[in-house]
Structure formats: structure tokens, C-alpha cells
Design an enzyme around this catalytic site. Structure first.
Site, PDB file in Angstrom:
ATOM      1  N   THR A   1     -49.843  57.789  47.443  1.00  0.00           N
ATOM      2  CA  THR A   1     -50.011  58.685  46.295  1.00  0.00           C
ATOM      3  C   THR A   1     -51.497  58.955  46.076  1.00  0.00           C
ATOM      4  OG1 THR A   1     -48.010  57.850  45.272  1.00  0.00           O
ATOM      5  CG2 THR A   1     -49.615  58.842  43.784  1.00  0.00           C
TER       6      THR A   1
ATOM      7  N   SER B   1     -54.985  62.049  45.663  1.00  0.00           N
ATOM      8  CA  SER B   1     -55.557  63.323  46.079  1.00  0.00           C
ATOM      9  C   SER B   1     -56.054  63.309  47.521  1.00  0.00           C
ATOM     10  CB  SER B   1     -56.704  63.697  45.134  1.00  0.00           C
ATOM     11  OG  SER B   1     -57.676  62.668  45.131  1.00  0.00           O
TER      12      SER B   1
ATOM     13  N   LYS C   1     -56.317  49.360  44.188  1.00  0.00           N
ATOM     14  CA  LYS C   1     -55.538  50.583  44.132  1.00  0.00           C
ATOM     15  C   LYS C   1     -54.924  50.718  42.741  1.00  0.00           C
ATOM     16  CE  LYS C   1     -52.647  51.720  47.340  1.00  0.00           C
ATOM     17  NZ  LYS C   1     -53.000  53.120  46.974  1.00  0.00           N
ATOM     18  N   GLY C   2     -54.464  51.942  42.457  1.00  0.00           N
ATOM     19  CA  GLY C   2     -53.687  52.117  41.236  1.00  0.00           C
ATOM     20  C   GLY C   2     -54.301  53.009  40.185  1.00  0.00           C
TER      21      GLY C   2
ATOM     22  N   GLU D   1     -46.457  51.413  45.505  1.00  0.00           N
ATOM     23  CA  GLU D   1     -47.328  51.391  46.689  1.00  0.00           C
ATOM     24  C   GLU D   1     -47.380  49.993  47.297  1.00  0.00           C
ATOM     25  OE1 GLU D   1     -50.491  54.948  45.555  1.00  0.00           O
ATOM     26  OE2 GLU D   1     -50.906  52.915  44.885  1.00  0.00           O
TER      27      GLU D   1
HETATM   28  C1  5RP Z   1     -52.501  55.620  43.274  1.00  0.00           C
HETATM   29  C2  5RP Z   1     -53.545  55.059  44.156  1.00  0.00           C
HETATM   30  C3  5RP Z   1     -54.359  56.051  44.906  1.00  0.00           C
HETATM   31  O1  5RP Z   1     -54.094  55.883  46.249  1.00  0.00           O
HETATM   32  C4  5RP Z   1     -55.804  55.811  44.606  1.00  0.00           C
HETATM   33  O2  5RP Z   1     -55.980  55.956  43.198  1.00  0.00           O
HETATM   34  C5  5RP Z   1     -56.705  56.792  45.337  1.00  0.00           C
HETATM   35  O3  5RP Z   1     -56.432  58.082  44.939  1.00  0.00           O
HETATM   36  P1  5RP Z   1     -57.323  59.315  45.372  1.00  0.00           P
HETATM   37  O4  5RP Z   1     -57.112  59.500  46.828  1.00  0.00           O
HETATM   38  O5  5RP Z   1     -56.810  60.445  44.515  1.00  0.00           O
HETATM   39  O6  5RP Z   1     -58.752  58.980  45.026  1.00  0.00           O
HETATM   40  O7  5RP Z   1     -53.746  53.881  44.312  1.00  0.00           O
HETATM   41  O8  5RP Z   1     -51.858  54.598  42.581  1.00  0.00           O
END
Ligand code: 5RP
Length: 225
Positions: A29, A31, A97-98, A106
Site C-alpha cells: 500500500t 504512493s 511502516k504504516g 501488510e
Molecule cells: C502503508 C505503508 C506504506 O508502504 C508506507 O507508508 C510508504 O508509503 P509511500 O510509498 O506512500 O511513502 O506502510 O501502511
């Protein structure tokens, strides 16, 4: 597309080249993995046969929009490869993460994956975890006041996550407390302490789970293995 976005894109797209025909693929999950999912959608349209296991409702929707066939953990006990983003990446591939709120699903998906590839832009690498990002902790809503007090003793600042002025609710119906540290020099010890707090459902430390990180930098792709 700004610089950071194009670095996410090169990392996200590169990871898709590790996906082989017939694989069960964990779809992370965020961007950065967004670009992986778009690329996988193109590959599926060109004949690649895969089954995706999404880690959030947002990813499920994105994958369906791009024609990626989906399955569940009930149907697939093991996942060949998961590609996901991260908020911090230490040199030994320990992660935070998160920040996107999907840490629980995840971590479950990562735990049954034979391989976990992380995609990120260069801003996510750190020497020591906890120095840039807060650590997200998913908490049962009933337990939030009690857990918040306990986390207040462990970290320098603990805050219930808000979105648009309202308490954030995860796909699992839980809330998230973001915990700031000056650094996390002993993540295993911290993880054990967090897991001992009743009401904590999961935390964003992913220790010893990632096999490789694909980092988009201004000088091109950097791999950490
Ligand atoms: C979601 C996550 C995402 O992988 C993490 O926040 C990185 O996100 P992005 O690629 O948008 O910076 O852990 O729970």
C-alpha cells in the site's frame, strides 16, 4: 511529475520486473507501490498471469481498476513475492511502516511471503530507525486511552492519528497512535515491549522481514540486499 514522485516511479516500476508468470504476489500500500501496481496492470494486459493479494482496501480497488486478478489468504497459504513501500529503511533492511495506515495487513502478508521487496525513494533510508518517521502502532479503539498513557512512557511523543480532523480508522476498524522517538537503537526490545501492552494490535516495526530494497535516487536505482 516532481522529483520525489519520479524517484518513487522508477523504484516502483523496477520492482515489477521481479514478478514472474504464475506468481502469487502480495500488493503493498502507498504512493510508491502504486507505480508497481500500475506496471503490473500493464504486464497483465500483455499476458502475465498472476494473482494479487492486496494489503488494503485502497490497493484492492487500485488492483481491480487495473485488471489484476485477486485472491485471498484463505486460497493461498503462501505468497511468492510481496512488493511494498516503507517509511524508514535501515542499512540491515529493518523497516518502519504504516504511515499509510495499512501496517497490520501488510505485516500479515509479509509474514507469509517467501520474498519481500521494498520500494522507496531515497528520503526513506536512515542509519538508525526512528530518526525520521514516527512509529505507527495500531490499537483497539476501546484501549486507546490506556495504550496512549503507556506509550507516553515509552516514546518521546505519542499522538492518536487524525484524518481530516477525525480519529483515523484503519481498514480493520482500529485506531493508530504515532509514536516519536529520538531514535530506536534496539528495535527488537521495543517491539517486545509494544507487544506486551494489552490493546496493541500491531506495530510498524518490520524486523528481519525484507529481502531487498529498491531505492529511487537522483543517480538512478540503488539496491540494498
Ligand atoms: C502503508 C505503508 C506504506 O508502504 C508506507 O507508508 C510508504 O508509503 P509511500 O510509498 O506512500 O511513502 O506502510 O501502511
Amino acid at each position: 511529475m516532481n522529483d520525489s514522485e519520479s524517484l518513487k516511479r522508477i523504484a516502483g516500476e523496477k520492482a515489477a520486473s521481479s514478478v514472474e508468470d504464475g506468481m502469487i504476489v502480495g500488493l503493498g500500500t502507498g504512493s510508491t507501490v502504486y507505480y508497481t501496481i500500475l506496471e503490473l496492470g500493464k504486464m497483465v494486459r500483455n499476458g502475465l498471469k498472476i494473482t494479487g493479494i492486496p494489503t488494503s482496501k485502497a490497493t484492492e480497488k487500485l488492483a481491480v481498476t487495473h485488471g489484476i486478478p485477486l485472491g485471498s489468504l484463505e486460497q493461498h497459504h503462501s505468497i511468492d513475492l510481496t512488493i511494498d513501500g516503507a517509511d524508514e529503511i535501515a542499512p540491515n533492511l529493518d523497516l518502519i511502516k504504516g504511515m499509510g495506515g495499512a501496517l497490520l495487513r501488510e505485516k500479515v502478508v509479509a509474514s507469509v511471503s517467501k520474498q519481500l521487496i521494498i520500494v522507496a525513494d531515497g528520503s526513506k533510508t536512515v542509519e538508525v530507525l526512528g530518526t525520521k518517521s514516527p512509529l505507527p502502532v495500531e490499537v483497539l479503539p476501546f484501549a486507546v486511552p490506556a495504550v496512549l498513557r503507556k506509550l507516553g512512557d515509552i516514546c518521546t511523543q505519542a499522538e492518536v492519528r487524525l484524518r481530516n480532523g477525525y480519529i483515523y480508522v484503519s481498514d480493520n476498524g482500529n485506531n493508530i497512535i504515532d509514536c516519536r522517538f529520538s531514535s530506536i537503537p534496539e528495535p527488537e526490545k521495543l517491539e517486545a515491549s509494544l507487544n506486551r501492552i494489552p490493546g496493541v494490535v500491531e506495530n510498524g516495526l518490520f524486523l528481519g522481514m525484507a529481502d531487498r530494497a529498491i531505492i529511487g535516487t537522483a543517480d538512478g536505482i540503488k539496491l540494498i540486499e
